[in-house]
Design a protein around this motif. Structure first.
Motif, PDB file in Angstrom:
ATOM      1  N   PHE A  40       0.864  -1.172   0.000  1.00 41.45           N
ATOM      2  CA  PHE A  40       0.000   0.000   0.000  1.00 41.45           C
ATOM      3  C   PHE A  40       0.904   1.227   0.000  1.00 41.45           C
ATOM      4  CE2 PHE A  40      -2.322  -3.397   2.040  1.00 41.45           C
ATOM      5  CZ  PHE A  40      -3.589  -3.316   1.478  1.00 41.45           C
ATOM      6  N   LEU A  41       0.840   2.013  -1.063  1.00 41.24           N
ATOM      7  CA  LEU A  41       1.734   3.151  -1.217  1.00 41.24           C
ATOM      8  C   LEU A  41       1.006   4.443  -0.868  1.00 41.24           C
ATOM      9  CD1 LEU A  41       4.699   3.605  -2.252  1.00 41.24           C
ATOM     10  CD2 LEU A  41       3.658   4.339  -4.406  1.00 41.24           C
ATOM     11  N   GLY A  42       1.602   5.227   0.037  1.00 43.45           N
ATOM     12  CA  GLY A  42       1.102   6.562   0.337  1.00 43.45           C
ATOM     13  C   GLY A  42       1.782   7.574  -0.565  1.00 43.45           C
ATOM     14  N   VAL A  43       1.038   8.582  -1.015  1.00 47.74           N
ATOM     15  CA  VAL A  43       1.567   9.546  -1.981  1.00 47.74           C
ATOM     16  C   VAL A  43       1.099  10.955  -1.635  1.00 47.74           C
ATOM     17  CG1 VAL A  43       1.526  10.282  -4.404  1.00 47.74           C
ATOM     18  CG2 VAL A  43       1.645   7.840  -3.849  1.00 47.74           C
ATOM     19  N   VAL A  44       2.010  11.914  -1.739  1.00 46.92           N
ATOM     20  CA  VAL A  44       1.670  13.338  -1.754  1.00 46.92           C
ATOM     21  C   VAL A  44       2.359  13.937  -2.970  1.00 46.92           C
ATOM     22  CG1 VAL A  44       1.960  15.577  -0.633  1.00 46.92           C
ATOM     23  CG2 VAL A  44       1.328  13.586   0.738  1.00 46.92           C
ATOM     24  N   ILE A  45       1.622  14.689  -3.780  1.00 43.79           N
ATOM     25  CA  ILE A  45       2.182  15.348  -4.952  1.00 43.79           C
ATOM     26  C   ILE A  45       2.179  16.848  -4.702  1.00 43.79           C
ATOM     27  CG2 ILE A  45       1.965  15.677  -7.444  1.00 43.79           C
ATOM     28  CD1 ILE A  45       0.570  12.963  -7.562  1.00 43.79           C
ATOM     29  N   ASN A  46       3.285  17.509  -5.045  1.00 42.52           N
ATOM     30  CA  ASN A  46       3.437  18.915  -4.698  1.00 42.52           C
ATOM     31  C   ASN A  46       4.085  19.697  -5.842  1.00 42.52           C
ATOM     32  OD1 ASN A  46       6.558  19.113  -4.115  1.00 42.52           O
ATOM     33  ND2 ASN A  46       5.858  17.215  -3.139  1.00 42.52           N
ATOM     34  N   ASP A  47       4.216  21.028  -5.635  1.00 42.49           N
ATOM     35  CA  ASP A  47       4.742  21.893  -6.699  1.00 42.49           C
ATOM     36  C   ASP A  47       6.257  22.051  -6.665  1.00 42.49           C
ATOM     37  OD1 ASP A  47       5.192  23.576  -4.564  1.00 42.49           O
ATOM     38  OD2 ASP A  47       3.835  25.158  -5.223  1.00 42.49           O
ATOM     39  N   GLY A  48       6.940  21.190  -5.902  1.00 37.66           N
ATOM     40  CA  GLY A  48       8.394  21.139  -5.950  1.00 37.66           C
ATOM     41  C   GLY A  48       9.129  22.084  -5.031  1.00 37.66           C
ATOM     42  N   ARG A  49       8.401  22.884  -4.246  1.00 36.69           N
ATOM     43  CA  ARG A  49       9.079  23.797  -3.334  1.00 36.69           C
ATOM     44  C   ARG A  49       9.349  23.109  -1.998  1.00 36.69           C
ATOM     45  NH1 ARG A  49       5.332  28.972  -3.145  1.00 36.69           N
ATOM     46  NH2 ARG A  49       3.716  27.376  -3.428  1.00 36.69           N
ATOM     47  N   ALA A  50      10.549  23.307  -1.466  1.00 40.12           N
ATOM     48  CA  ALA A  50      10.909  22.676  -0.198  1.00 40.12           C
ATOM     49  C   ALA A  50      10.136  23.277   0.966  1.00 40.12           C
ATOM     50  CB  ALA A  50      12.414  22.804   0.045  1.00 40.12           C
ATOM     51  N   THR A  51       9.832  24.573   0.891  1.00 38.48           N
ATOM     52  CA  THR A  51       9.037  25.239   1.922  1.00 38.48           C
ATOM     53  C   THR A  51       7.897  25.982   1.253  1.00 38.48           C
ATOM     54  OG1 THR A  51      10.474  27.200   1.850  1.00 38.48           O
ATOM     55  CG2 THR A  51      10.986  25.507   3.484  1.00 38.48           C
ATOM     56  N   GLY A  52       6.756  26.003   1.919  1.00 40.25           N
ATOM     57  CA  GLY A  52       5.600  26.713   1.387  1.00 40.25           C
ATOM     58  C   GLY A  52       4.993  26.083   0.154  1.00 40.25           C
ATOM     59  N   ALA A  53       5.192  24.784  -0.026  1.00 39.48           N
ATOM     60  CA  ALA A  53       4.712  24.116  -1.237  1.00 39.48           C
ATOM     61  C   ALA A  53       3.196  23.998  -1.243  1.00 39.48           C
ATOM     62  CB  ALA A  53       5.336  22.730  -1.357  1.00 39.48           C
ATOM     63  N   GLU A  54       2.621  24.115  -2.449  1.00 40.14           N
ATOM     64  CA  GLU A  54       1.244  23.677  -2.647  1.00 40.14           C
ATOM     65  C   GLU A  54       1.282  22.165  -2.861  1.00 40.14           C
ATOM     66  OE1 GLU A  54      -0.576  25.842  -5.827  1.00 40.14           O
ATOM     67  OE2 GLU A  54      -1.233  27.411  -4.453  1.00 40.14           O
ATOM     68  N   GLN A  55       0.291  21.463  -2.324  1.00 36.52           N
ATOM     69  CA  GLN A  55       0.341  20.003  -2.408  1.00 36.52           C
ATOM     70  C   GLN A  55      -1.053  19.416  -2.375  1.00 36.52           C
ATOM     71  OE1 GLN A  55       2.402  19.575   1.552  1.00 36.52           O
ATOM     72  NE2 GLN A  55       0.778  18.066   1.896  1.00 36.52           N
ATOM     73  N   THR A  56      -1.102  18.114  -2.678  1.00 35.36           N
ATOM     74  CA  THR A  56      -2.356  17.386  -2.602  1.00 35.36           C
ATOM     75  C   THR A  56      -2.595  16.907  -1.168  1.00 35.36           C
ATOM     76  OG1 THR A  56      -1.350  15.221  -3.020  1.00 35.36           O
ATOM     77  CG2 THR A  56      -1.975  16.548  -4.937  1.00 35.36           C
ATOM     78  N   VAL A  57      -3.789  16.407  -0.929  1.00 31.53           N
ATOM     79  CA  VAL A  57      -4.058  15.667   0.294  1.00 31.53           C
ATOM     80  C   VAL A  57      -3.285  14.350   0.230  1.00 31.53           C
ATOM     81  CG1 VAL A  57      -6.341  16.693   0.605  1.00 31.53           C
ATOM     82  CG2 VAL A  57      -6.105  14.600  -0.741  1.00 31.53           C
ATOM     83  N   ASP A  58      -3.234  13.624   1.326  1.00 30.68           N
ATOM     84  CA  ASP A  58      -2.588  12.316   1.322  1.00 30.68           C
ATOM     85  C   ASP A  58      -3.376  11.358   0.431  1.00 30.68           C
ATOM     86  OD1 ASP A  58      -0.913  13.455   3.120  1.00 30.68           O
ATOM     87  OD2 ASP A  58      -1.337  12.077   4.774  1.00 30.68           O
TER      88      ASP A  58
END
Length: 279
Positions: free
Chosen positions: A151-169
């Motif tokens: 079972f793989l958990g995934v978060v996808i984000n905009d590539g910023r190390a801080t202050g990133a926009e991201q998906t829910v888990d």
């Protein structure tokens, strides 16, 4: 009992009450022992570490060990607990993940981990993970190999190390396509499964079979490939078509400075997309 077995117990209880990355967690005691209360989707979890004499009223002991304990109070039916079969989890192996990103994301990274073990990370172990490759029409892709998780958990984000926009888990047990929908109250993107996208059925080209240079480019972009092409499309990062060509030399001097996508279509039905920077 090994540390690994105790960690598994903790994970199962956290999943039972539905704790996640957006859960409200408050520290309620630090005098003599540590205590925190987490509010999940299906109940509440008290974590205690240290030495104490009283038990939390209204909570049931869920699991404990040397100097620690988890207590729960359910608000309804338990959330689904992911438990591998007695013979051990069947590893995913290789899977393809595709994601249609929000239009204003110019970079897409993925953070993926084992939902059961949680300490096993398949994307470098350092946030924000690793980049996904742009494919076409707003889709990004990554192929993960040697995934031992079931079972793989995934978060996808905009590539910023801080202050990133991201998906829910997110979670998956194999190849999948997702599409970002809208932000929730926590500012994270909700995601739906994109059933029109089949990652295992879309033909792509290995990057070793072509090259694009120079990149960044000012005047002429050159393409080297031995495969027969049917056409080339140049689009903006948001998908706006700006050039069509059938030549391996593309003049881009008339384009504004910025990031563009070059899509090459081949006679065998495959295609490949590469980013380039015009300066």
């Amino acid at each position: 009992v090994s540390d690994k077995e105790e960690i598994k117990k903790m994970i199962e209880v956290r999943k039972k009450v539905g704790l996640h990355s957006d859960s409200d967690v408050q520290v309620t005691n630090t005098s003599g022992y540590y205590e925190s209360v987490g509010i999940g989707k299906c109940g509440e979890l008290i974590c205690r570490v240290g030495t104490w004499s009283n038990e939390p009223e209204g909570y049931e002991l869920a699991c404990n060990g040397d100097g620690w304990a988890y207590y729960v109070k359910m608000s309804g039916d338990a959330c689904e607990v992911i438990t591998p079969p007695d013979s051990g989890p069947s590893p995913i192996g290789t899977l393809t993940i595709r994601f249609k990103a929000p239009e204003d994301w110019t970079t897409v990274n993925i953070w993926a981990w084992d939902l059961y073990e949680e300490t096993s990370n398949y994307t470098g172990g350092t946030w924000p993970g690793v980049p996904m490759d742009y494919i076409e029409e707003g889709y990004y892709e990554i192929v993960l190999t040697d995934v031992e998780a079931s079972f793989l958990g995934v978060v996808i984000n905009d590539g910023r190390a801080t202050g990133a926009e991201q998906t829910v888990d997110l979670e998956t047990t194999g190849s999948i396509c997702w599409e970002a929908t809208e932000k929730n109250a926590s500012g994270k993107y909700e995601v739906s499964e994109d059933t029109s996208c089949k990652p295992t059925n879309i033909k792509t080209v290995e990057k070793s079979s072509f090259s694009v240079y120079p990149n960044p480019v000012r005047d002429v972009l050159n393409i080297i490939t031995e495969k027969e092409m049917t056409g080339i499309e140049v689009t903006t990062i948001t998908g706006g078509l700006v050039k069509i060509s059938s030549e391996k030399e593309i003049r881009v001097s008339d384009l504004s400075s910025g990031l563009y996508m070059l899509k090459i279509n081949f006679t065998d039905g495959s295609s490949v997309t590469e980013k380039f920077i015009k300066y």
